[in-house]
Design a protein around this motif. Sequence first.
Motif: not given
Length: 179
Positions: A24-30, A36-38, A96-102
């Motif tokens: 999860l951490i890797e997917s959000a940052y690197r 996909v996320g900001w 999770s990048p697909t859930l960012q911004g909500a």
Amino acid sequence: MDSAAAGLTFRDATGADVGVLVALIESAYRGDASRVGWTTEADILKGQRTYPERIHALIESPGSRMLTVERDGAAVACCQLEHRGDHAYFGMFAVSPTLQGAGLGRAVLAEAERAARTVWGVLEMRMTVISAREDLIAWYERRGYRRTGLMSPFPYGDERVGIPQRDDLEFELLVKPLV
């Protein structure tokens, strides 16, 4: 409860969560998945953001909590809280990048602040953010965090935190009263 917090379960991580939390951490940052996320750091840091040994150590460390956030049984966010005397330190925050911004990140941050106040009785939350991450710092400022101007050096040469793509990286301390 706002809609972003609906259906969320907050719990302390266990050793069984290490692999899921690292992913999860890797997917959000690197890497490309983070784009996909900001909150991606892919343009300023390559390599891994964390390792299983680091997450396991945070889970097992006295005075530290690795908060796991689940929706429908799946980990969607996490953060680390550490009791440091009169304040708590907030870190290892990932959504999770697909859930960012909500609004999910806002809900997780609010729960982390509530937990630090009620469990440890601290009146301040602190964190360090890479000062080049102006968009992320602005997000924290909108949630009541204040830039202090206190900088600490980036650990160049320590690939456990990533491989810098710039030579001007440093961390800024952000603080928020929890009253």
